[in-house]
Design a protein around this motif. Structure first.
Motif, PDB file in Angstrom:
ATOM      1  N   GLY A  14     -34.920  75.766  15.639  1.00 21.71           N
ATOM      2  CA  GLY A  14     -33.801  74.984  15.121  1.00 21.71           C
ATOM      3  C   GLY A  14     -34.014  74.847  13.631  1.00 21.71           C
ATOM      4  N   PHE A  15     -33.187  74.035  12.991  1.00 23.42           N
ATOM      5  CA  PHE A  15     -33.383  73.775  11.571  1.00 23.42           C
ATOM      6  C   PHE A  15     -34.128  72.452  11.398  1.00 23.42           C
ATOM      7  CE2 PHE A  15     -29.295  76.264  11.368  1.00 23.42           C
ATOM      8  CZ  PHE A  15     -29.907  77.425  10.908  1.00 23.42           C
ATOM      9  N   GLY A  16     -35.020  72.396  10.407  1.00 27.24           N
ATOM     10  CA  GLY A  16     -35.776  71.168  10.178  1.00 27.24           C
ATOM     11  C   GLY A  16     -37.060  71.420   9.432  1.00 27.24           C
ATOM     12  N   GLY A  17     -38.112  70.667   9.796  1.00 28.15           N
ATOM     13  CA  GLY A  17     -39.395  70.749   9.125  1.00 28.15           C
ATOM     14  C   GLY A  17     -40.176  71.985   9.515  1.00 28.15           C
ATOM     15  N   PRO A  18     -41.363  72.147   8.943  1.00 31.90           N
ATOM     16  CA  PRO A  18     -42.176  73.329   9.231  1.00 31.90           C
ATOM     17  C   PRO A  18     -42.464  73.526  10.717  1.00 31.90           C
ATOM     18  CG  PRO A  18     -43.050  72.159   7.331  1.00 31.90           C
ATOM     19  CD  PRO A  18     -41.977  71.290   7.906  1.00 31.90           C
ATOM     20  N   ASN A  46     -41.589  81.649  -0.388  1.00 34.71           N
ATOM     21  CA  ASN A  46     -40.685  81.279  -1.479  1.00 34.71           C
ATOM     22  C   ASN A  46     -39.802  80.102  -1.082  1.00 34.71           C
ATOM     23  OD1 ASN A  46     -41.053  83.552  -3.583  1.00 34.71           O
ATOM     24  ND2 ASN A  46     -40.866  84.662  -1.649  1.00 34.71           N
ATOM     25  N   ARG A  47     -39.299  79.402  -2.092  1.00 35.41           N
ATOM     26  CA  ARG A  47     -38.456  78.236  -1.805  1.00 35.41           C
ATOM     27  C   ARG A  47     -37.193  78.576  -1.019  1.00 35.41           C
ATOM     28  NH1 ARG A  47     -39.935  73.407  -3.155  1.00 35.41           N
ATOM     29  NH2 ARG A  47     -41.563  73.104  -4.730  1.00 35.41           N
ATOM     30  N   PRO A  48     -36.572  79.737  -1.228  1.00 36.64           N
ATOM     31  CA  PRO A  48     -35.434  80.079  -0.365  1.00 36.64           C
ATOM     32  C   PRO A  48     -35.807  80.145   1.118  1.00 36.64           C
ATOM     33  CG  PRO A  48     -35.412  81.441  -2.321  1.00 36.64           C
ATOM     34  CD  PRO A  48     -36.705  80.672  -2.357  1.00 36.64           C
ATOM     35  N   ASP A  49     -37.066  80.483   1.435  1.00 36.90           N
ATOM     36  CA  ASP A  49     -37.511  80.466   2.835  1.00 36.90           C
ATOM     37  C   ASP A  49     -37.446  79.045   3.387  1.00 36.90           C
ATOM     38  OD1 ASP A  49     -38.170  83.069   2.144  1.00 36.90           O
ATOM     39  OD2 ASP A  49     -40.327  82.698   2.090  1.00 36.90           O
ATOM     40  N   VAL A  50     -37.887  78.095   2.568  1.00 41.25           N
ATOM     41  CA  VAL A  50     -37.865  76.684   2.969  1.00 41.25           C
ATOM     42  C   VAL A  50     -36.423  76.231   3.182  1.00 41.25           C
ATOM     43  CG1 VAL A  50     -38.406  74.328   2.250  1.00 41.25           C
ATOM     44  CG2 VAL A  50     -40.051  76.174   1.818  1.00 41.25           C
ATOM     45  N   ALA A  51     -35.551  76.605   2.234  1.00 42.95           N
ATOM     46  CA  ALA A  51     -34.147  76.215   2.351  1.00 42.95           C
ATOM     47  C   ALA A  51     -33.497  76.821   3.589  1.00 42.95           C
ATOM     48  CB  ALA A  51     -33.392  76.640   1.092  1.00 42.95           C
ATOM     49  N   GLN A  52     -33.819  78.068   3.905  1.00 38.88           N
ATOM     50  CA  GLN A  52     -33.260  78.694   5.117  1.00 38.88           C
ATOM     51  C   GLN A  52     -33.766  77.994   6.366  1.00 38.88           C
ATOM     52  OE1 GLN A  52     -33.515  82.983   5.298  1.00 38.88           O
ATOM     53  NE2 GLN A  52     -33.269  83.011   7.507  1.00 38.88           N
ATOM     54  N   ARG A  53     -35.036  77.639   6.377  1.00 39.77           N
ATOM     55  CA  ARG A  53     -35.612  76.921   7.523  1.00 39.77           C
ATOM     56  C   ARG A  53     -34.916  75.572   7.724  1.00 39.77           C
ATOM     57  NH1 ARG A  53     -40.380  74.334   5.640  1.00 39.77           N
ATOM     58  NH2 ARG A  53     -39.107  72.453   5.816  1.00 39.77           N
ATOM     59  N   GLN A  54     -34.471  74.961   6.630  1.00 37.61           N
ATOM     60  CA  GLN A  54     -33.796  73.666   6.699  1.00 37.61           C
ATOM     61  C   GLN A  54     -32.309  73.798   7.009  1.00 37.61           C
ATOM     62  OE1 GLN A  54     -34.777  72.358   2.736  1.00 37.61           O
ATOM     63  NE2 GLN A  54     -36.623  71.251   3.406  1.00 37.61           N
ATOM     64  N   GLY A  55     -31.818  75.040   7.090  1.00 35.29           N
ATOM     65  CA  GLY A  55     -30.400  75.253   7.366  1.00 35.29           C
ATOM     66  C   GLY A  55     -29.511  75.234   6.150  1.00 35.29           C
ATOM     67  N   LYS A  56     -30.104  75.337   4.948  1.00 32.70           N
ATOM     68  CA  LYS A  56     -29.348  75.228   3.699  1.00 32.70           C
ATOM     69  C   LYS A  56     -29.122  76.569   2.999  1.00 32.70           C
ATOM     70  CE  LYS A  56     -31.372  70.643   2.863  1.00 32.70           C
ATOM     71  NZ  LYS A  56     -32.242  69.845   1.954  1.00 32.70           N
ATOM     72  N   TYR A  57     -29.651  77.666   3.547  1.00 34.82           N
ATOM     73  CA  TYR A  57     -29.577  78.952   2.852  1.00 34.82           C
ATOM     74  C   TYR A  57     -29.450  80.065   3.880  1.00 34.82           C
ATOM     75  CZ  TYR A  57     -30.714  82.331  -0.888  1.00 34.82           C
ATOM     76  OH  TYR A  57     -30.700  83.341  -1.814  1.00 34.82           O
ATOM     77  N   SER A 268     -27.536  82.787 -11.253  1.00 38.51           N
ATOM     78  CA  SER A 268     -27.350  83.725 -10.154  1.00 38.51           C
ATOM     79  C   SER A 268     -28.358  83.436  -9.058  1.00 38.51           C
ATOM     80  CB  SER A 268     -27.527  85.170 -10.635  1.00 38.51           C
ATOM     81  OG  SER A 268     -28.893  85.464 -10.884  1.00 38.51           O
ATOM     82  N   THR A 269     -28.060  83.945  -7.883  1.00 39.95           N
ATOM     83  CA  THR A 269     -29.045  84.028  -6.814  1.00 39.95           C
ATOM     84  C   THR A 269     -29.235  85.507  -6.492  1.00 39.95           C
ATOM     85  OG1 THR A 269     -27.344  83.819  -5.118  1.00 39.95           O
ATOM     86  CG2 THR A 269     -28.424  81.789  -5.833  1.00 39.95           C
ATOM     87  N   MET A 270     -30.402  85.857  -6.023  1.00 35.42           N
ATOM     88  CA  MET A 270     -30.713  87.264  -5.811  1.00 35.42           C
ATOM     89  C   MET A 270     -30.129  87.809  -4.511  1.00 35.42           C
ATOM     90  SD  MET A 270     -32.092  89.937  -7.082  1.00 35.42           S
ATOM     91  CE  MET A 270     -32.754  89.047  -8.502  1.00 35.42           C
ATOM     92  N   ARG A 271     -30.152  87.010  -3.481  1.00 32.29           N
ATOM     93  CA  ARG A 271     -29.850  87.534  -2.136  1.00 32.29           C
ATOM     94  C   ARG A 271     -28.448  88.135  -1.999  1.00 32.29           C
ATOM     95  NH1 ARG A 271     -31.849  84.173   3.222  1.00 32.29           N
ATOM     96  NH2 ARG A 271     -32.505  85.994   4.416  1.00 32.29           N
ATOM     97  N   PRO A 272     -27.395  87.525  -2.587  1.00 31.95           N
ATOM     98  CA  PRO A 272     -26.054  88.100  -2.404  1.00 31.95           C
ATOM     99  C   PRO A 272     -25.777  89.334  -3.262  1.00 31.95           C
ATOM    100  CG  PRO A 272     -25.973  85.726  -2.886  1.00 31.95           C
ATOM    101  CD  PRO A 272     -27.338  86.205  -3.231  1.00 31.95           C
ATOM    102  N   ARG A 273     -26.670  89.693  -4.181  1.00 32.19           N
ATOM    103  CA  ARG A 273     -26.426  90.866  -5.029  1.00 32.19           C
ATOM    104  C   ARG A 273     -26.316  92.125  -4.169  1.00 32.19           C
ATOM    105  NH1 ARG A 273     -27.815  90.754 -10.674  1.00 32.19           N
ATOM    106  NH2 ARG A 273     -28.411  88.670 -11.382  1.00 32.19           N
ATOM    107  N   THR A 274     -25.562  93.079  -4.675  1.00 35.11           N
ATOM    108  CA  THR A 274     -25.382  94.321  -3.937  1.00 35.11           C
ATOM    109  C   THR A 274     -26.653  95.166  -3.990  1.00 35.11           C
ATOM    110  OG1 THR A 274     -24.584  95.556  -5.852  1.00 35.11           O
ATOM    111  CG2 THR A 274     -22.944  94.322  -4.576  1.00 35.11           C
ATOM    112  N   ALA A 275     -26.714  96.141  -3.091  1.00 32.09           N
ATOM    113  CA  ALA A 275     -27.861  97.051  -3.085  1.00 32.09           C
ATOM    114  C   ALA A 275     -27.975  97.799  -4.407  1.00 32.09           C
ATOM    115  CB  ALA A 275     -27.727  98.040  -1.925  1.00 32.09           C
ATOM    116  N   GLU A 276     -26.834  98.151  -4.998  1.00 29.02           N
ATOM    117  CA  GLU A 276     -26.852  98.869  -6.272  1.00 29.02           C
ATOM    118  C   GLU A 276     -27.400  97.977  -7.385  1.00 29.02           C
ATOM    119  OE1 GLU A 276     -24.264  98.704  -4.192  1.00 29.02           O
ATOM    120  OE2 GLU A 276     -24.360 100.774  -3.422  1.00 29.02           O
ATOM    121  N   GLU A 277     -27.018  96.710  -7.393  1.00 30.35           N
ATOM    122  CA  GLU A 277     -27.523  95.785  -8.409  1.00 30.35           C
ATOM    123  C   GLU A 277     -29.026  95.595  -8.269  1.00 30.35           C
ATOM    124  OE1 GLU A 277     -23.633  92.903  -9.108  1.00 30.35           O
ATOM    125  OE2 GLU A 277     -24.942  92.524  -7.418  1.00 30.35           O
TER     126      GLU A 277
END
Length: 331
Positions: A14-18, A46-57, A268-277
Motif C-alpha cells: 500500500g502507500f505509506g511508511g517504509p 532517491n527522494r522520488p522513490d520515497v514520494a512514490q512509496r507515499q503515493g505522491k509520485y 523540470s522533473t526527469m521522469r516525464p521526459r521523452t526517451a529522446e530527451e
C-alpha cells in the motif's frame, strides 16, 4: 545466457511508511525493442522513490510500478535494435522504474558505461543525480565558467553532485546546509562559502559575498524559498526548481524582481521526459562529464551502503535527512 525464470523485487503492500515495502517474486521482464536487461548489483536510493512509496509520485503509464530509478550491473539481455551495448557489459543507468529488483529493464539511451576503475556501488550512485544536475543546472539554466551559483541542499545527492560539477566547469559555488558538519562537507567539495540556514539568512550572506547576487540558483525547497531565491539572483539570473520539499504553492509573492532583474524561472522533473530527451542528456554526460569522473575530478559522495534486505532502513535514513551524499543498496 541462461537466466532464471523469476526474480525478487520490492513490492508495495500500500502507500505509506517504509514498512509498506515487502519482498515478492515475479517473472523476469523481457526487453522490448531498444531496451537492455540488466542484472542489478547495486541500486541508488532517491527522494522520488520515497514520494512514490507515499503515493505522491506515480510512475508513467508505460513504466514499471516497482520502485527504483538508478542501478549498476551487467547486461544480460538485449532487445531488437540495440547497437551500443553487448551481453556482459558492466553499465549503470537511469531507469523509468523497476530498479528495486534483481533484474531491470533500461532504454538503451539511458545506459552509461561503467566508468574506468569504478565498481558497481560507486557507479550506481551516478545516474539519477548526474542526469538531473546536468539537465537543470547546465542545459536549462545555462551555468557557465565564471558565473556564480547558489545550490540549496548542498549535502544531498543532488547537492554534492552539483557543487562538484559547477566547480569543475569554472563556476563560483555557494551552498546551503543544516549543520556545521554538512557545511564543512560542502566546502570540502568545492563551495566557496557554505551557509548554515539554521543560523544565517542565506540572502544576507549572498549579498555580502557577491557584488550583485548569483547568476543561478538550484533549488529543491520550493515555495518556502521562492521569494528569497529571487532576492539572491543578479540581473538576467535564473532560478531552476527541481523539487518542492517545502511545498509547491507560494502565497503573497512579490513578482516584481522577475521583471526588474529580467529573471528566468524554470524547472523540470526527469521522469516525464521523452526517451529522446534523456538520450541527449546521456550523450552529454558521456562527452563532458565521464572524462572528469575517470580523471578523478568529480566523484559521487556515498553516505552508506546497505544490503538489499535493508531497503526499509535505507528509506528511513533518507527521510531522516542526516545523510551526506548517496545511500546505496547492494544486491
Amino acid at each position: 545466457m541462461n537466466l532464471p525464470a523469476e526474480m525478487s523485487f520490492v513490492d508495495l503492500s500500500g502507500f505509506g511508511g517504509p514498512e509498506v515495502m515487502t519482498f515478492a517474486r515475479g517473472l523476469l521482464p523481457v526487453p522490448r525493442r531498444g531496451e537492455v536487461l540488466v542484472r542489478a548489483r547495486a541500486v541508488g536510493i532517491n527522494r522520488p522513490d520515497v514520494a512514490q512509496r507515499q503515493g505522491k509520485y506515480p510512475p508513467p503509464k508505460d513504466a514499471s510500478s516497482v520502485l527504483g530509478l538508478e542501478l549498476a550491473g551487467e547486461i544480460v539481455g538485449l532487445g531488437d535494435g540495440v547497437t551500443d551495448f553487448s551481453i556482459g557489459d558492466s553499465v549503470c543507468g537511469l531507469a523509468n522504474g523497476g530498479a528495486y529488483a534483481e533484474y531491470c529493464l533500461l532504454p538503451e539511451g539511458q545506459v552509461l558505461p561503467m566508468p574506468r576503475d569504478y565498481d558497481f556501488v560507486r557507479s550506481a550512485a551516478l545516474p539519477e543525480t548526474f542526469f538531473t544536475v546536468w539537465a537543470n543546472l547546465f542545459m536549462m539554466a545555462g551555468l557557465t565558467e565564471g558565473e556564480k551559483v547558489l545550490i540549496h541542499g548542498g549535502t544531498s545527492g543532488i547537492g554534492t553532485t552539483a557543487i562538484q560539477l559547477a566547480r569543475a566547469f569554472g563556476a563560483e559555488v555557494f551552498a546551503t546546509a543544516g549543520s556545521a558538519e554538512k557545511c564543512a562537507a560542502c566546502v570540502n567539495l568545492g563551495a566557496k562559502r557554505a551557509i548554515n540556514y539554521k543560523q544565517e539568512d542565506f540572502v544576507d550572506v549572498i549579498r555580502a559575498e557577491t557584488d550583485s547576487g548569483v547568476d543561478v540558483v538550484l533549488d529543491m525547497i520550493g515555495a518556502g524559498y521562492f521569494q528569497k531565491n529571487l532576492a539572491c539572483l543578479a540581473k538576467d539570473g535564473c532560478l531552476s526548481i527541481i523539487a518542492f520539499l517545502q511545498g509547491s504553492i507560494a502565497e503573497k509573492v512579490d513578482l516584481s524582481p522577475i521583471m526588474v532583474k529580467r529573471l528566468t524561472v524554470t524547472g523540470s522533473t526527469m521522469r516525464p521526459r521523452t526517451a529522446e530527451e534523456k538520450r541527449a542528456i546521456r550523450d552529454d554526460l558521456i562527452s563532458h562529464v565521464w572524462p572528469l569522473i575517470e580523471a578523478g575530478k568529480v566523484a559521487p559522495v556515498i553516505h552508506k551502503v546497505l544490503p538489499f534486505a535493508d531497503v526499509a532502513e535505507a528509506h528511513r535514513l533518507m527521510e531522516e535527512g542526516s545523510h551526506i551524499g548517496k545511500i546505496i543498496l547492494t544486491i
